[in-house]
Scaffold this motif. Structure first.
Motif, PDB file in Angstrom:
ATOM      1  N   THR A   1     144.413  41.386  24.745  1.00  0.00           N
ATOM      2  CA  THR A   1     144.023  41.586  26.145  1.00  0.00           C
ATOM      3  C   THR A   1     142.997  42.697  26.315  1.00  0.00           C
ATOM      4  O   THR A   1     142.491  42.892  27.407  1.00  0.00           O
ATOM      5  CB  THR A   1     145.248  41.942  27.015  1.00  0.00           C
ATOM      6  OG1 THR A   1     145.692  43.273  26.691  1.00  0.00           O
ATOM      7  CG2 THR A   1     146.373  40.955  26.833  1.00  0.00           C
ATOM      8  N   SER A   2     142.725  43.445  25.247  1.00  0.00           N
ATOM      9  CA  SER A   2     141.877  44.621  25.370  1.00  0.00           C
ATOM     10  C   SER A   2     141.182  44.907  24.047  1.00  0.00           C
ATOM     11  O   SER A   2     141.746  44.673  22.975  1.00  0.00           O
ATOM     12  CB  SER A   2     142.746  45.823  25.762  1.00  0.00           C
ATOM     13  OG  SER A   2     141.998  47.018  25.776  1.00  0.00           O
TER      14      SER A   2
ATOM     15  N   ASP B   1     143.409  44.869  40.067  1.00  0.00           N
ATOM     16  CA  ASP B   1     142.600  45.853  40.783  1.00  0.00           C
ATOM     17  C   ASP B   1     143.196  47.254  40.705  1.00  0.00           C
ATOM     18  O   ASP B   1     142.486  48.234  40.763  1.00  0.00           O
ATOM     19  CB  ASP B   1     142.460  45.446  42.253  1.00  0.00           C
ATOM     20  CG  ASP B   1     141.604  44.202  42.419  1.00  0.00           C
ATOM     21  OD1 ASP B   1     140.774  43.922  41.522  1.00  0.00           O
ATOM     22  OD2 ASP B   1     141.766  43.501  43.434  1.00  0.00           O
ATOM     23  N   ASP B   2     144.524  47.349  40.579  1.00  0.00           N
ATOM     24  CA  ASP B   2     145.152  48.671  40.551  1.00  0.00           C
ATOM     25  C   ASP B   2     145.231  49.262  39.147  1.00  0.00           C
ATOM     26  O   ASP B   2     145.792  50.327  38.956  1.00  0.00           O
ATOM     27  CB  ASP B   2     146.538  48.631  41.195  1.00  0.00           C
ATOM     28  CG  ASP B   2     147.549  47.805  40.406  1.00  0.00           C
ATOM     29  OD1 ASP B   2     147.186  47.224  39.353  1.00  0.00           O
ATOM     30  OD2 ASP B   2     148.706  47.736  40.834  1.00  0.00           O
ATOM     31  N   GLY B   3     144.673  48.594  38.157  1.00  0.00           N
ATOM     32  CA  GLY B   3     144.663  49.121  36.799  1.00  0.00           C
ATOM     33  C   GLY B   3     145.971  48.969  36.062  1.00  0.00           C
ATOM     34  O   GLY B   3     146.164  49.554  35.006  1.00  0.00           O
ATOM     35  N   SER B   4     146.906  48.198  36.579  1.00  0.00           N
ATOM     36  CA  SER B   4     148.197  48.015  35.937  1.00  0.00           C
ATOM     37  C   SER B   4     148.045  47.336  34.575  1.00  0.00           C
ATOM     38  O   SER B   4     147.244  46.422  34.408  1.00  0.00           O
ATOM     39  CB  SER B   4     149.117  47.170  36.819  1.00  0.00           C
ATOM     40  OG  SER B   4     150.317  46.887  36.138  1.00  0.00           O
ATOM     41  N   VAL B   5     148.829  47.795  33.636  1.00  0.00           N
ATOM     42  CA  VAL B   5     148.834  47.191  32.304  1.00  0.00           C
ATOM     43  C   VAL B   5     150.120  46.398  32.071  1.00  0.00           C
ATOM     44  O   VAL B   5     150.430  46.014  30.950  1.00  0.00           O
ATOM     45  CB  VAL B   5     148.645  48.258  31.204  1.00  0.00           C
ATOM     46  CG1 VAL B   5     147.283  48.927  31.335  1.00  0.00           C
ATOM     47  CG2 VAL B   5     149.769  49.295  31.249  1.00  0.00           C
ATOM     48  N   ALA B   6     150.867  46.156  33.135  1.00  0.00           N
ATOM     49  CA  ALA B   6     152.190  45.528  33.025  1.00  0.00           C
ATOM     50  C   ALA B   6     152.149  44.174  32.328  1.00  0.00           C
ATOM     51  O   ALA B   6     153.021  43.867  31.515  1.00  0.00           O
ATOM     52  CB  ALA B   6     152.833  45.393  34.405  1.00  0.00           C
ATOM     53  N   LYS B   7     151.163  43.360  32.631  1.00  0.00           N
ATOM     54  CA  LYS B   7     151.104  42.033  32.018  1.00  0.00           C
ATOM     55  C   LYS B   7     150.924  42.129  30.511  1.00  0.00           C
ATOM     56  O   LYS B   7     151.603  41.431  29.752  1.00  0.00           O
ATOM     57  CB  LYS B   7     149.974  41.221  32.647  1.00  0.00           C
ATOM     58  CG  LYS B   7     149.921  39.792  32.168  1.00  0.00           C
ATOM     59  CD  LYS B   7     148.860  38.994  32.897  1.00  0.00           C
ATOM     60  CE  LYS B   7     148.824  37.567  32.382  1.00  0.00           C
ATOM     61  NZ  LYS B   7     147.765  36.780  33.032  1.00  0.00           N
ATOM     62  N   ALA B   8     150.041  42.996  30.060  1.00  0.00           N
ATOM     63  CA  ALA B   8     149.820  43.175  28.624  1.00  0.00           C
ATOM     64  C   ALA B   8     151.062  43.744  27.943  1.00  0.00           C
ATOM     65  O   ALA B   8     151.449  43.302  26.860  1.00  0.00           O
ATOM     66  CB  ALA B   8     148.624  44.085  28.383  1.00  0.00           C
ATOM     67  N   VAL B   9     151.706  44.712  28.579  1.00  0.00           N
ATOM     68  CA  VAL B   9     152.925  45.302  28.012  1.00  0.00           C
ATOM     69  C   VAL B   9     154.039  44.258  27.958  1.00  0.00           C
ATOM     70  O   VAL B   9     154.803  44.202  26.990  1.00  0.00           O
ATOM     71  CB  VAL B   9     153.336  46.559  28.811  1.00  0.00           C
ATOM     72  CG1 VAL B   9     154.704  47.066  28.361  1.00  0.00           C
ATOM     73  CG2 VAL B   9     152.277  47.648  28.660  1.00  0.00           C
ATOM     74  N   ALA B  10     154.114  43.398  28.950  1.00  0.00           N
ATOM     75  CA  ALA B  10     155.122  42.331  28.942  1.00  0.00           C
ATOM     76  C   ALA B  10     154.923  41.413  27.738  1.00  0.00           C
ATOM     77  O   ALA B  10     155.910  40.939  27.152  1.00  0.00           O
ATOM     78  CB  ALA B  10     155.061  41.535  30.238  1.00  0.00           C
TER      79      ALA B  10
ATOM     80  N   ALA C   1     149.978  49.902  24.728  1.00  0.00           N
ATOM     81  CA  ALA C   1     149.318  49.498  25.971  1.00  0.00           C
ATOM     82  C   ALA C   1     147.818  49.428  25.744  1.00  0.00           C
ATOM     83  O   ALA C   1     147.271  50.159  24.910  1.00  0.00           O
ATOM     84  CB  ALA C   1     149.617  50.501  27.080  1.00  0.00           C
ATOM     85  N   PRO C   2     147.168  48.564  26.498  1.00  0.00           N
ATOM     86  CA  PRO C   2     145.707  48.534  26.416  1.00  0.00           C
ATOM     87  C   PRO C   2     145.142  49.802  27.038  1.00  0.00           C
ATOM     88  O   PRO C   2     145.714  50.349  27.982  1.00  0.00           O
ATOM     89  CB  PRO C   2     145.325  47.295  27.223  1.00  0.00           C
ATOM     90  CG  PRO C   2     146.454  47.087  28.163  1.00  0.00           C
ATOM     91  CD  PRO C   2     147.675  47.595  27.464  1.00  0.00           C
ATOM     92  N   THR C   3     144.049  50.299  26.478  1.00  0.00           N
ATOM     93  CA  THR C   3     143.412  51.470  27.082  1.00  0.00           C
ATOM     94  C   THR C   3     142.329  51.055  28.053  1.00  0.00           C
ATOM     95  O   THR C   3     141.803  51.881  28.786  1.00  0.00           O
ATOM     96  CB  THR C   3     142.825  52.412  26.016  1.00  0.00           C
ATOM     97  OG1 THR C   3     141.884  51.679  25.234  1.00  0.00           O
ATOM     98  CG2 THR C   3     143.919  52.962  25.128  1.00  0.00           C
ATOM     99  N   THR C   4     141.985  49.778  28.043  1.00  0.00           N
ATOM    100  CA  THR C   4     141.058  49.228  29.018  1.00  0.00           C
ATOM    101  C   THR C   4     141.731  48.020  29.639  1.00  0.00           C
ATOM    102  O   THR C   4     142.418  47.274  28.963  1.00  0.00           O
ATOM    103  CB  THR C   4     139.735  48.790  28.363  1.00  0.00           C
ATOM    104  OG1 THR C   4     140.018  47.812  27.361  1.00  0.00           O
ATOM    105  CG2 THR C   4     139.018  49.958  27.737  1.00  0.00           C
ATOM    106  N   SER C   5     141.582  47.867  30.947  1.00  0.00           N
ATOM    107  CA  SER C   5     142.232  46.749  31.595  1.00  0.00           C
ATOM    108  C   SER C   5     141.422  46.271  32.787  1.00  0.00           C
ATOM    109  O   SER C   5     141.072  47.058  33.650  1.00  0.00           O
ATOM    110  CB  SER C   5     143.634  47.137  32.073  1.00  0.00           C
ATOM    111  OG  SER C   5     144.210  46.073  32.782  1.00  0.00           O
ATOM    112  N   ALA C   6     141.161  45.000  32.791  1.00  0.00           N
ATOM    113  CA  ALA C   6     140.508  44.401  33.943  1.00  0.00           C
ATOM    114  C   ALA C   6     141.442  43.384  34.584  1.00  0.00           C
ATOM    115  O   ALA C   6     141.033  42.556  35.365  1.00  0.00           O
ATOM    116  CB  ALA C   6     139.215  43.727  33.506  1.00  0.00           C
TER     117      ALA C   6
END
Length: 101
Positions: free
Chosen positions: A68-69, A16-25, A8-13
């Protein structure tokens, strides 16, 4: 060989809720497209295959998240048992048999 990994990314923009779901997908898509047997749950993706192919997939999945990060977290746990296949389901089946007895 079974390898469970979490990337998972440790930084995510991305949200707004800080979800990393898109990167993990994106990482799970790499695993899916590899053709290897796998299972994904809320914490890890477990992949079954030979050493080089499994770790090649993990590397590619990590690179997908890295796109992504600028920083990525990777956790890996391996069950190295030469000569055994289909353990992704058979290990669970053996436990279920004990629970049902």
């Amino acid at each position: 060989m079974l390898v469970a990994f979490s990337v998972a990314p440790t930084t995510s923009a991305e949200t707004d809720d800080g979800s990393v779901a898109k990167a993990v997908a994106e990482a799970v898509k790499v695993v899916r497209d590899s053709g290897l047997s796998y299972e994904t749950n809320s914490m890890f993706t477990t992949v079954e295959g030979e050493w080089d192919e499994v770790f090649g997939v993990i590397k590619a999945a990590t690179e997908a998240v890295g796109a992504t990060s600028s920083r990525v977290s990777l956790v890996v746990k391996a069950d190295i048992r030469p000569g055994h296949t289909n353990q992704l389901t058979e290990k669970v089946q053996r436990i279920t048999e004990h629970l049902d007895s």
